[in-house]
Design a protein around this motif. Structure first.
Motif, PDB file in Angstrom:
ATOM      1  N   UNK A   1       5.135  10.546   8.415  1.00  0.00           N
ATOM      2  CA  UNK A   1       5.310  11.054   9.778  1.00  0.00           C
ATOM      3  C   UNK A   1       6.632  11.794   9.931  1.00  0.00           C
ATOM      4  N   UNK A   2       7.685  11.294   9.289  1.00  0.00           N
ATOM      5  CA  UNK A   2       8.989  11.954   9.401  1.00  0.00           C
ATOM      6  C   UNK A   2       8.953  13.362   8.827  1.00  0.00           C
TER       7      UNK A   2
ATOM      8  N   UNK B   1       4.770   9.422  -1.540  1.00  0.00           N
ATOM      9  CA  UNK B   1       5.084   9.646  -0.124  1.00  0.00           C
ATOM     10  C   UNK B   1       5.722   8.400   0.490  1.00  0.00           C
ATOM     11  N   UNK B   2       5.919   7.375  -0.324  1.00  0.00           N
ATOM     12  CA  UNK B   2       6.651   6.154   0.025  1.00  0.00           C
ATOM     13  C   UNK B   2       5.933   5.260   1.038  1.00  0.00           C
TER      14      UNK B   2
ATOM     15  N   UNK C   1       0.862  -1.186   0.000  1.00  0.00           N
ATOM     16  CA  UNK C   1       0.000   0.000   0.000  1.00  0.00           C
ATOM     17  C   UNK C   1       0.900   1.238   0.000  1.00  0.00           C
ATOM     18  N   UNK C   2       0.835   2.011  -1.069  1.00  0.00           N
ATOM     19  CA  UNK C   2       1.720   3.164  -1.215  1.00  0.00           C
ATOM     20  C   UNK C   2       0.912   4.452  -1.219  1.00  0.00           C
ATOM     21  N   UNK C   3       1.235   5.384  -0.312  1.00  0.00           N
ATOM     22  CA  UNK C   3       0.530   6.672  -0.287  1.00  0.00           C
ATOM     23  C   UNK C   3       1.063   7.614  -1.363  1.00  0.00           C
TER      24      UNK C   3
ATOM     25  N   UNK D   1      -5.163  18.267   7.672  1.00  0.00           N
ATOM     26  CA  UNK D   1      -5.588  17.006   8.294  1.00  0.00           C
ATOM     27  C   UNK D   1      -4.455  15.981   8.264  1.00  0.00           C
ATOM     28  N   UNK D   2      -4.283  15.305   9.414  1.00  0.00           N
ATOM     29  CA  UNK D   2      -3.297  14.226   9.477  1.00  0.00           C
ATOM     30  C   UNK D   2      -3.814  13.028   8.686  1.00  0.00           C
TER      31      UNK D   2
END
Length: 659
Positions: A358-359, A351-352, A330-332, A393-394
């Motif tokens: 998060x980083x 976004x890998x 699953x890749x964002x 939004x997170x």
């Protein structure tokens, strides 16, 4: 007739002259209307006297016939690639290497056009052939398309034999218009101007290429018959005098400091150009020094390409989508407000994985800086947190696969979150290809093309459905006659007798390779027992660590995977292991296979060893038990002798596996 010939010749010369003013110098001398009248008169005369048409007439730029395929062309002089540099220090290192041979160096620096390299041959001043760079030695004949570029002279001002090298490119403003037209027509868009130039030059029909606003800059000549030059800069001036379009931004530099200044200037100003450049080419100007410096197998030692740092742009993250790859990962992907970056409109960036999100602290609604990794794949470099409004939004990758709904898990020690569904449509084709391969179920006749058809026609939804296929269903597919359909059914029937280890490997459970599948088959007396085992129990088995145990448990916890097992059972596929005594005869033994065996392929030998509990490694060490040698064994045989490891010829190997 002589009067007609004279008029034709005059028209052609006049049109070629005005093509040069317009397309090379960008300084038209007459109006478009006057030019069109001359061209129309030429067309009328050639239609009336077709026997007087010449290959280098301006009318032939768009009138050539389509070809069936591209002929191969061997370059008279290799078209070498350039060594690359990415910093001032590397440029100074290049300069220091040159100075070891000659302290008095001058350079010519040129913009590195991001297009398609081409070689053009002229004989007696007439264009006779053009070819792509290809692999540097062999290219493809694109003469029919090169003739459509109006900035290329079909006939030179001198009757001379020569070869020139140039870069075909697609102007940036024309590229944007061109892609908009394709979008309106529902056609695929080109990723960037370079792809558009390359795609246009590789059209079989020159009429297609003629509709594309391509251009070219000539940057060198490996051979000009009857001419010699002291310097590269003089040769470029001469090519310009002949009527070739040579980049006016070239510059002579007396030392490496001037070269670096030139590189820095265009790093900051390349956006002002109407064509894409991806760096600067630095060449030794003195041709005699070039001969002294020579070349490597791939690069000339007298030139180097300085590559620009990756271009960056600011944009906004509108959303984050999840894609499921063929392996189930699953890749964002960030959905961006489109922005022009390095010649192409970018609306998506990888976004890998969740750790990367998060980083970098990426949120939906954030303003971000993006660039192309390696100038190819767009990625988010930095979040502009000071520009947040508070409404961002997170985002977290979901715990269920967005395609099939199966659990998405992240195994210990991994950053990737993967779908565990064995029937997930996003990865189904690859799952089936894996299942039928030789090292798994070895189902001959079921290749990627057939699998594609089975999926498109909805004849299968998972690997278990393969065993329900009917002959008439197969015969309705392309290239599947009665005999080939029966062969597939026979192969499926034979595969039912395969070992449990082959089935376990064929299921495609993450981290369960052929060796782990053997270990599972040696420790459990049915696939049901494997499915019921917990992580702790599995982890106690030698060669099965926590990550593998977690993956196995996750696989058998999914309902869609249990349905596959049920289908295999109902089809009569063997799901029980062979005799444990037979499977354990080589338990713990490590083998290395080297050289060419007569009765075994390398895969066959490995399969025979692992089937009996042994392991095959790629290198010889003190922990190796046996080295199996065939013809031409090489250094592994010598190392085995040094270490005193037992060496088996093919007969000795056969005795061990048959005992």
């Amino acid at each position: 007739m002589e009067e007609i010939k004279a008029e034709l010749e005059e028209l052609r010369e006049e049109i070629n002259r005005h093509d040069y003013y317009y397309f090379v110098l960008d300084k038209p001398k007459i109006s478009d209307r006057e030019y069109d009248k001359m061209m129309q008169r030429l067309v009328e005369l050639e239609e009336e006297y077709p026997e007087l048409i010449t290959p280098n007439s301006p009318t032939q730029r768009v009138g050539g016939e389509a070809i069936d395929e591209f002929a191969k062309v061997e370059h008279r002089y290799p078209m070498l690639s350039l060594a690359k540099s990415f910093s001032q220090e590397e440029l100074r290192d290049f300069d220091n290497r040159i100075k070891k041979i000659d302290e008095n160096i001058e350079y010519v620096v040129e913009l590195k056009i991001d297009g398609l390299s081409a070689s053009l041959i002229y004989e007696g001043g007439k264009l006779t052939q053009a070819a792509t760079r290809g692999n540097g030695t062999i290219g493809e004949d694109i003469s029919h398309n090169i003739r459509t570029l109006k900035s290329i002279p079909l006939r030179l001002q001198e009757e001379i034999d020569l070869e020139v090298r140039g870069e075909v490119y697609f102007p940036k403003d024309k590229f944007i218009e061109f892609n908009k037209e394709r979008e309106n027509l529902g056609e695929d868009l080109f990723a960037n101007p370079r792809n558009a130039a390359a795609g246009s030059m590789r059209q079989l029909d020159p009429k297609v290429a003629a509709t594309r606003p391509l251009d070219i800059f000539i940057y060198d000549s490996p051979n000009i018959e009857g001419k010699s030059f002291e310097k590269h800069s003089y040769r470029l001036d001469y090519l310009e005098e002949l009527g070739f379009k040579v980049n006016p931004q070239r510059k002579k530099c007396k030392d490496i400091d001037q070269v670096i200044d030139y590189c820095e200037y265009w790093t900051d100003h390349r956006e002002e150009l109407n064509y894409e450049i991806d760096g600067i080419v630095i060449k030794v100007d003195k041709l005699a020094l070039r001969n002294d410096l020579g070349r490597t197998a791939k690069h000339p030692r007298w030139a180097i390409a300085y590559k620009f740092p990756a271009q960056q742009k600011e944009t906004k993250v509108k959303d984050i989508e999840i894609t499921v790859g063929r392996t189930g990962a699953l890749t964002p992907t960030a959905i961006l407000e489109p922005v022009l970056l390095d010649g192409s409109m970018v609306g998506r960036a990888t976004l890998h994985n969740q750790d990367e999100i998060e980083r970098k602290g990426v949120r939906i609604g954030d303003k971000v800086i993006i660039q192309k990794a390696g100038d190819i794949i767009p990625q988010v470099v930095k979040v502009l947190k000071d520009k947040r409004s508070g409404g961002e939004k997170k985002f977290s990758i979901p715990k269920q696969c967005p395609v099939c709904g199966a659990e998405a898990v992240r195994l210990d020690g991994e950053v990737v979150i993967s779908c565990t569904g064995g029937a997930c449509p996003a990865k189904l084709k690859e799952e089936i290809i894996h299942f039928v391969q030789r090292n798994a179920m070895n189902i001959e006749g079921v290749g990627p093309a057939l699998i594609e058809q089975l999926l498109e026609n909805k004849l299968i939804s998972d690997i278990g459905d393969l065993y329900s296929l009917k002959k008439e269903e197969l015969m309705n597919l392309d290239r599947m006659g009665e005999k080939s359909s029966q062969n597939v059914l026979d192969a499926l029937k034979r595969s039912k007798d395969n070992s449990l280890a082959q089935v376990l490997f064929g299921l495609g459970i993450r981290h369960v390779g052929s060796r782990v599948a053997q270990v599972l088959a040696q420790n459990y007396d049915s696939i049901d027992k494997v499915a019921q085992a917990g992580e702790e129990e599995l982890g106690e088995i030698n060669e099965i660590g926590p990550k593998i145990a977690q993956s196995i448990v996750s696989y058998f916890s999914q309902e869609q995977n249990l349905k596959i097992i049920k289908k295999l059972k109902e089809a009569g596929v063997n799901l029980e292991p062979e005799s444990l005594e037979l499977s354990n005869t080589l338990e713990g033994k490590k083998f290395v296979v080297t050289g060419t065996l007569e009765e075994f392929t390398r895969k066959d030998a490995k399969e025979a060893i692992t089937k009996l509990g042994g392991r095959v490694t790629s290198s010889v060490s003190k922990n190796t038990d046996y080295v199996v040698v065939g013809e031409n064994p090489g250094s592994k045989y010598e190392k085995a002798q040094e270490l005193g490891i037992e060496i088996l010829d093919e007969k000795g190997f056969r005795d061990i596996i048959d005992s």
